[in-house]
Design a protein around this motif. Structure first.
Motif, PDB file in Angstrom:
ATOM      1  N   HIS A 147       0.887  -1.168   0.000  1.00 14.05           N
ATOM      2  CA  HIS A 147       0.000   0.000   0.000  1.00 14.05           C
ATOM      3  C   HIS A 147       0.923   1.216   0.000  1.00 14.05           C
ATOM      4  N   PRO A 148       0.516   2.315  -0.591  1.00 16.71           N
ATOM      5  CA  PRO A 148       1.416   3.484  -0.575  1.00 16.71           C
ATOM      6  C   PRO A 148       1.921   3.809   0.837  1.00 16.71           C
ATOM      7  N   LEU A 149       1.163   3.450   1.868  1.00 21.91           N
ATOM      8  CA  LEU A 149       1.590   3.761   3.235  1.00 21.91           C
ATOM      9  C   LEU A 149       2.341   2.616   3.924  1.00 21.91           C
ATOM     10  N   GLY A 150       2.614   1.532   3.210  1.00 23.28           N
ATOM     11  CA  GLY A 150       3.405   0.476   3.862  1.00 23.28           C
ATOM     12  C   GLY A 150       3.435  -0.807   3.058  1.00 23.28           C
TER      13      GLY A 150
ATOM     14  N   ASP B  86      -6.907   3.314   4.201  1.00 24.20           N
ATOM     15  CA  ASP B  86      -6.134   4.561   4.310  1.00 24.20           C
ATOM     16  C   ASP B  86      -6.238   5.150   5.707  1.00 24.20           C
ATOM     17  N   LEU B  89      -4.320   3.005   8.201  1.00 24.05           N
ATOM     18  CA  LEU B  89      -2.862   3.113   8.038  1.00 24.05           C
ATOM     19  C   LEU B  89      -2.365   4.488   8.473  1.00 24.05           C
ATOM     20  N   ARG B  90      -3.124   5.526   8.121  1.00 26.62           N
ATOM     21  CA  ARG B  90      -2.713   6.876   8.552  1.00 26.62           C
ATOM     22  C   ARG B  90      -2.689   6.964  10.065  1.00 26.62           C
ATOM     23  N   ARG B  92      -1.912   4.610  11.901  1.00 23.32           N
ATOM     24  CA  ARG B  92      -0.906   3.615  12.308  1.00 23.32           C
ATOM     25  C   ARG B  92      -1.495   2.487  13.164  1.00 23.32           C
TER      26      ARG B  92
END
Lengths: 362, 362
Positions: A147-150, B86, B89-90, B92
């Motif tokens: 995923h773009p975040l991990g 999203d 993940l943002r 965390r």
């Protein structure tokens, strides 16, 4: 041909290892049902092996759909996943279709996750064509995408019907990829089998020369070790963590240099030497044992030192991201001896830094 | 409060049914671990119930993240799923987070699939707020999203930690949605429990008046019936098909009119009458039994006839799409008697057409 079984109750499956398996219809026949198969592969592996696999599936009486994705970790994305879904839906595949993952870890993860989620799950078969995927990612049922975040943030635990590991496919593997796979083989010896470690010390030239018998033994023993660990901890709640020997340091190297600069196996190789250093500083293994690990990594042509220009402080910073995930402490896999590992979170930053410094030109 | 258990080995879970449960911390406490929860809800349910659920989770000592999606089946998409990923993940979120699905079937499917695939699976709790989701979609572990090429094409079987069904939440449900849920309740009586069917014949006014005791009984008995079927066929290989009573005809009605014209429960209601008609023509149930089904559907204020303007030929055409998936024959769930069902694929088109014609103004 050698065969072993990953024991996971109703989700158990066999791994077949040998020469020339990927074109052999008999290897697929026991594991396919329905009338159709979808081969997911990439633009590098497809041109070399797709025709053979297709022929074998045709011999089994299956209609075959091919999906050829671009090569590389950069494509382990939502977009590639949707490309698989779209092709399968356009071809009106129903739940009796079998997905065949033909390629390395990226293809296995992508195709496996597509199989896990297509119409709530269809059978799949792994046909790993890199040493890394044969000894590592094809065992354990981890599937997913980045995923773009991990990395690997979206995925599922989903077991294949079977893994067909053709060591002849490793003849087309670039040298660097072969060595990267050997890093994980060495890891298995370090954490679980002193005898296998000793065998690697004497057979490294044969492995690097891609001797089929040596490769078969290395793949089988690696899979047996990983399968035993995974079998006792399918969903990664505890014991499975010992498979991360060398990986905490290794991830810091990969992230610190920028992903792709060193391949994963190279970073893990240097990370294992650091892990061995940490183990001796914790009073667990002798400095001779550290030298054995270092020498074996070196014999495999893998980096036995961390990259220059990455400071100990930067390692700590990068490893601290993992720390958050496990409640405040960086946890390391250490060797109790060669052939036995443990996970510990009680190291002073200074000890960690000394271990890094001992294994890097900083 | 009533409680039952869905028996699926290591994936077993309880369903709690009663009044005022969604704001009760004690209902959540046994099932949450870690320090964080993510509530996934929509713009219709959120304003009414989110604060209560949040308060209960705070009382359990959890930090709460909220994700409020637009309402409706049109949003059961990849885009909504990515919105959940999203946000998590943002924030965390790690693998110890618990996902709470607060809403109807769409929210349950979406949040359940997000939980199934976020970091390869995190725990989730269903808090269904519609009758349909309380009696149907919250039991059985089906999760997923729609794809432009088909409904529910992407998904997973993934079981929750618990289902918390608050019948008081049904007070805010639009009349039409209540009746649509009752259609599936009637279905459960038809396929599995003559006594429950008879109870529905005498208690329909109380259900429509949203009497909490009547609703609790209807939800519990429906869940018990569905749980028993699902428990013996988790991955839908055979027996589970009897849950589709009324659905083959119903899907044709939904597709023929365009999805959304009739809600699912309405189409299933008319479909059940057709299924009962087909059963009597197959010599299985008496015409008096068909009348009992028709009368009960009618008492619930649900359509007991197919829509005008949809020809028998069109039904056959639409149902033939299902046919392909099952090897050449349209399979129907028929009633052996009220309270027992079976799946059969041996009906002549003419018999099917006559059954449709007997239940529709064509």
């Amino acid at each position: 041909m050698a065969s072993l079984r990953v024991e996971l109750g109703e989700r158990s499956y066999p791994i077949e290892v040998g020469v020339g398996l990927l074109g052999d219809a008999a290897c697929y026949r026991p594991f396919v049902r329905g009338q159709r198969a979808v081969i997911v592969t990439n633009t590098v592996v497809g041109p070399i092996y797709l025709a053979q696999v297709k022929q074998a599936l045709h011999t089994c009486g299956l209609e075959v759909l091919e999906i050829v994705l671009p090569d590389g970790e950069a494509h382990k994305t939502d977009a590639s996943l949707n490309q698989i879904y779209d092709a399968m839906l356009r071809a009106r595949c129903d739940r009796s279709v079998t997905v065949i993952a033909l390629g390395g870890g990226v293809i296995g993860d992508l195709a496996g996750f597509a199989a896990a989620t297509y119409q709530r799950g269809v059978p799949f078969i792994q046909v790993p064509t890199t040493l890394l995927s044969q000894v590592d990612s094809s065992v354990g049922g981890k599937t997913g995408i980045n995923h773009p975040l991990g990395k690997n943030m979206i995925g599922a635990f989903y077991q294949p019907q079977a893994v067909i590991s053709d060591v002849a496919a490793l003849n087309s593997l670039p040298e660097r990829e072969l060595r990267a796979g050997i890093a994980e083989v060495i890891k298995h010896g370090c954490i679980a089998d002193a005898e296998f470690f000793a065998w690697l010390e004497t057979h490294m030239p044969q492995l690097l020369a891609r001797d089929p018998a040596a490769l078969t033994h290395a793949v089988v023993r690696s899979c047996e070790i990983k399968a035993a660990v995974v079998g006792s901890d399918e969903r990664e709640s505890g014991l499975r963590a010992i498979l991360n020997f060398g990986h905490t340091f290794g991830h810091a190297i990969e992230a610190g240099l920028g992903y792709g600069e060193w391949v994963h196996g190279e970073a893990v190789a240097a990370g294992m030497v650091m892990g061995a250093e940490l183990s001796t500083r914790a009073g667990l293994i002798s400095s001779q044992d550290v030298e054995r690990v270092r020498a074996l990594v070196k014999a495999a042509g893998l980096p036995f030192e961390g990259p220059s220009g990455l400071s100990e402080a930067r390692y700590l910073e990068l490893m601290a991201i993992d720390k958050k995930a496990s409640g405040g402490r960086i946890r390391f896999v250490v060797l109790e001896r060669i052939g036995a590992a443990n996970v510990r979170g009680d190291f002073a930053d200074q000890t960690v830094c000394e271990s890094i410094r001992a294994c890097a030109r900083i």
